[in-house]
Design an enzyme around this catalytic site. Structure first.
Site, PDB file in Angstrom:
ATOM      1  CG  ASN A  76      -8.591   0.776  11.086  1.00 47.41           C
ATOM      2  OD1 ASN A  76      -7.668   0.005  10.888  1.00 47.41           O
ATOM      3  ND2 ASN A  76      -8.968   1.687  10.207  1.00 47.41           N
ATOM      4  CD  GLU A 118      -8.415   2.411   6.401  1.00 47.14           C
ATOM      5  OE1 GLU A 118      -8.294   1.570   7.320  1.00 47.14           O
ATOM      6  OE2 GLU A 118      -7.812   3.501   6.410  1.00 47.14           O
ATOM      7  CG  ASP A 172      -0.288  -0.206   2.533  1.00 44.65           C
ATOM      8  OD1 ASP A 172       0.950  -0.135   2.597  1.00 44.65           O
ATOM      9  OD2 ASP A 172      -1.002  -0.424   3.526  1.00 44.65           O
ATOM     10  CG  HIS A 205      -5.818  -0.691   8.205  1.00 47.66           C
ATOM     11  ND1 HIS A 205      -5.669   0.651   7.949  1.00 47.66           N
ATOM     12  CD2 HIS A 205      -4.621  -1.086   8.701  1.00 47.66           C
ATOM     13  CE1 HIS A 205      -4.439   1.021   8.252  1.00 47.66           C
ATOM     14  NE2 HIS A 205      -3.791  -0.010   8.717  1.00 47.66           N
TER      15      HIS A 205
HETATM   16  P1  PGA Z   1       2.005  -0.431  12.303  1.00 46.13           P
HETATM   17  O1  PGA Z   1       0.779  -0.304  11.329  1.00 46.13           O
HETATM   18  O2  PGA Z   1       2.781  -1.611  11.837  1.00 46.13           O
HETATM   19  O3  PGA Z   1       2.773   0.840  12.113  1.00 46.13           O
HETATM   20  O4  PGA Z   1       1.459  -0.619  13.672  1.00 46.13           O
HETATM   21  C1  PGA Z   1       0.039  -1.451  11.058  1.00 46.13           C
HETATM   22  C2  PGA Z   1      -0.950  -1.157   9.987  1.00 46.13           C
HETATM   23  O5  PGA Z   1      -1.575  -0.102  10.027  1.00 46.13           O
HETATM   24  O6  PGA Z   1      -1.093  -1.992   9.088  1.00 46.13           O
END
Ligand code: PGA
Length: 240
Positions: free
Chosen positions: A136, A143, A67, A138
């Site tokens: 959240n 999302e 992403d 995701h």
């Molecule tokens: P993080 O993010 O590894 O920085 O905790 C995880 C994500 O949002 O996929």
């Protein structure tokens, strides 16, 4: 879904790295996808060390991005591109054609999606994908509420994702959209590692395990994949 709990973050990262190494050992021209974000940083380090020690050879492998924030490029601190090159690709000796990554500065995000989908199609399948879990739920930028039927697509970012993003950029950048491999693409991978570390992820890890499969917690949408392992450290398991 198999669950593996490791004592701490370094042990977790070492174990996830071994999964990637196993994929490349079994299939030297494997297509590999590893998330950006903080969670996989130790995995990158372990893989670079393994490569330097001659334990893994990435010279025939390929890499695909998961992403990217729309509007951010390679020189923007906190972009997925900046992060993964800094921690991983710059430390390996790779040829340009081994990497396909979203250009967050593109003026044509739909064309960017088609380009990324075509790269995956040319390799038939992603052999291993290492995903983080967002606060959240995701995975990538899929999302809450996402359609499970999408391949690569442009995403309106959730308010939680926008709030969390400050930790990568050091300041609010007001980025409203991202581009991401979709759930359909992720589910088509041969092997999925879902990774989480730390107390702050313990609530969403427990919810992911306990909730029915559904779009409200996108991480649940891969729970029934035939080859998925949830790999977490002790702190992330504290609410199980
Ligand atoms: P993080 O993010 O590894 O920085 O905790 C995880 C994500 O949002 O996929």
């Amino acid at each position: 879904m198999n669950v593996e709990i490791k004592e701490d973050y370094p042990q977790l990262c070492a174990a996830v790295a071994e999964q990637v190494i196993a994929s490349v050992t079994a299939k030297p021209d494997a297509l590999i996808c590893i998330a950006g974000g903080d969670t996989p940083l130790g995995v990158f380090e372990a893989l670079v060390n393994a490569s330097n020690a001659g334990r893994v050879d990435f010279s025939h492998a390929s890499f695909i991005g998961l992403d990217e924030w729309l509007g951010l490029g390679r020189s923007d601190k906190g972009s997925c591109r900046e992060m993964i090159w800094h921690h991983f690709f710059d430390k390996l000796t790779l040829r340009d054609e081994q990497i396909c990554f979203f250009d967050g500065l593109t003026h044509d995000p739909q064309a960017e999606c088609l380009r990324v989908d075509a790269f995956i199609a040319a390799h038939q399948q992603i052999d291993i994908i290492v995903l983080g879990i967002g606060m959240n739920g995701h995975i990538g930028f899929n999302e809450p509420g996402v359609s499970p039927d999408k391949s690569c697509h442009v995403v309106d970012l959730d308010a939680i994702t926008q709030a969390v993003s400050v930790k990568y950029f050091g300041k609010p950048l007001n980025i409203k959209q991202g581009i991401s491999l979709g759930i359909k693409t992720i589910r088509a991978a041969k092997r999925i590692i879902l990774m989480a570390s730390g107390e702050k992820k313990s609530t969403i890890v427990a919810k992911t395990l306990q909730a029915e499969i559904g779009t409200e917690i996108p991480a649940t949408l891969v729970k029934d994949h035939p080859s998925i392992t949830l790999m977490i450290d002790r702190a992330a398991s504290s609410q199980l």
